[in-house]
Design a protein around this motif. Structure first.
Motif: not given
Ligand code: 4AD
Ligand code: MG
Length: 456
Positions: A187-194, A196
């Motif tokens: 997982p990576v944090d994408y501006f507050g959304d999860e 991958y």
């Protein structure tokens, strides 16, 4: 004039070349830009071995043949000191590359100090030490040869696809959903959304295949499985062809021609590197299409026979349970029965990915193929025909508890002009390990990412 007696003047008249191309300059003076790999002294003779990234060559420096400063400079050289060396190329049948260099002049760019020597010597080092010093380990001849073969394998894969009507389309690396199962996502944090890191470009290149016909992707892919086997990396490079209007037979034909082409390329263009790593070429020369094909059920029969008749007690210690996916020892046993890669097709649908088309003859089986490399290397390619029906794909996504919103675009591919289509992925590192005959995939990539290592 003074320049004529200056030993460095040879540098200005000699041709710049590389060790790989030195054969074209026999009898001439050439200049190499490289490093000292090793030095041996024998009375009034010095034998420096130079490397320049394209290979290694032994130099010879007889005390009587060079100015005293030149002899002394070479004598004082330390491992991995950077040097520009000029000398005359001489053919020598006993030399590994076929040539030696009669050194005439040398320029030292940086001399590695004795009190801080290059950490990797020619003595044995443990794997942990070598991986810790991977940024330096790659300079040693065997590791450099592997990296050149890796580059050739990648070039061959791309050339084959480029020349056979496939268009390169690059899928995203940041993705909103799983392709190969939710348990192995980073997982990576994408501006507050999860979001991958991608596990495979497949879903996206299914879309570009329906736009462009035959396509491929080549890029880094990520798997978070906590596996420590010699076949697993957390970050690896995958080449994935995908074809519209294609079925499983078309896919298997592509796989065997693709692999045969790549192996042949390595044999013709990287013979010197294959020799450096000591790979048995007869094993590679046998890799020619067509490859043997076995249904999953036939492969299981072979495993049962191996167990029942105790044919491979080291590998097959339990009776294989029909319906499971193969484990490493099973793949090792199966592939060791053939001198070419083995294509096992039509696995039980239940152990394979949600996107695989069921076999119309018996929907319990998937129209898929794994290509198992010989000599125990196991799976190098995994692929399948894809579910073409909107209703079935929608049901599969639900059955696998995948988030419906993230797959709407993927379902659209089945709403607008759906066709039979198929593709596979080949892991570059698995291919390099097999073609080079390596113990572990960690040596197949400049900087391996594994469960226990993210440094250097
Ligand atoms: O069998 P896999 O998981 O298949 C896919 O990802 C499909 N979406 C590909 C496709 O149909 N376009 O992975 C494909 C190949 C394997 O056969 C193996 O060579 C390699 O990718 N691979 C790995 N290599 C190194 N480390 C890992 N953890 C790997 N996982 C898969
Ligand atoms: Mg697979």
């Amino acid at each position: 004039m003074s320049e004529q007696t200056n030993p460095q003047s040879a540098t200005t008249t000699a041709t710049n070349t590389t060790i790989a191309k030195i054969g074209a300059h026999e009898g001439q003076s050439v200049t190499l830009h490289g490093w000292l790999y090793a030095l041996r002294e024998s009375g009034k003779l010095l034998f420096p071995i130079f490397r320049d990234g394209s290979g290694t060559i032994q130099g010879i420096v007889p005390k009587a043949a060079v100015p005293p400063e030149t002899f002394e400079t070479v004598r004082q050289l330390t491992q991995e000191s950077s040097v520009i060396v000029t000398g005359k190329v001489r053919a020598d049948k006993r030399a590994p590359g076929g040539y030696e260099l009669d050194v005439e002049a040398i320029d030292v760019i940086q001399r590695v100090p004795e009190d801080d020597p290059f950490p990797i010597t020619r003595k044995e080092h443990g794997v942990d030490f070598l991986m810790e010093h991977r940024h330096l380990w790659i300079r040693t001849p065997r590791q450099s040869a592997i990296l050149r073969i890796r580059a050739e394998i990648i070039k061959a894969a791309r050339d084959y696809l480029d020349d056979n009507g496939f268009t390169l389309t690059d899928p995203p690396i940041l993705t909103p959903a799983a392709c190969e199962g939710t348990s192995t996502l980073f997982p990576v944090d994408y501006f507050g959304d999860e979001a991958y890191l991608t596990q495979s470009g497949q879903l996206y290149i299914e879309s570009t295949a329906l736009a462009l016909g035959k396509v491929y992707s080549f890029g880094p892919t990520f798997r978070a499985e906590k596996s420590k086997t010699r076949r697993h990396l957390t970050e690896f490079w995958m080449v994935e062809p995908e074809m519209a209007y294609a079925n499983l037979d078309d896919l298997m034909a592509l796989a065997e021609n693709f692999i045969s082409f790549i192996v042949d390329r390595v044999l013709t263009r990287r013979a010197a590197d294959i020799a450096v790593i000591g790979r048995d070429v007869t094993k590679l020369q046998a890799i020619k299409a067509p490859f043997p094909r076995l249904r999953y059920e036939e492969a299981v029969r072979m495993l049962h026979e191996a167990y029942d008749q105790n044919l491979a007690p080291d590998l097959i210690q339990t009776r294989f349970e029909y319906g499971n996916d193969f484990g490493s020892p099973d793949e090792t046993y199966l592939s060791s029965q053939f001198d070419r890669p083995l294509m096992v097709h039509r696995y039980p649908a239940a152990v394979k990915a949600f996107y695989m088309e069921p076999d119309p003859q018996d929907p319990n089986f998937a129209l898929c193929v794994d290509v198992l490399a010989p000599e125990g290397y196991g799976e190098v390619i995994g692929g399948s025909q894809r579910v073409a029906s909107y209703e079935l794909l929608k049901k599969r996504i639900e059955d696998h508890n995948l988030p419906a919103e993230a797959f709407q675009w993927y379902l659209d591919l089945r709403r607008y002009g759906s066709v039979p289509h198929a593709g596979f992925g080949m892991g570059i590192e698995r291919a390099v390990a097999w073609i080079c005959g390596l113990e572990h995939v960690r040596e197949t990539i400049p900087f391996a990412r594994t469960l226990n290592r993210i440094y250097p």
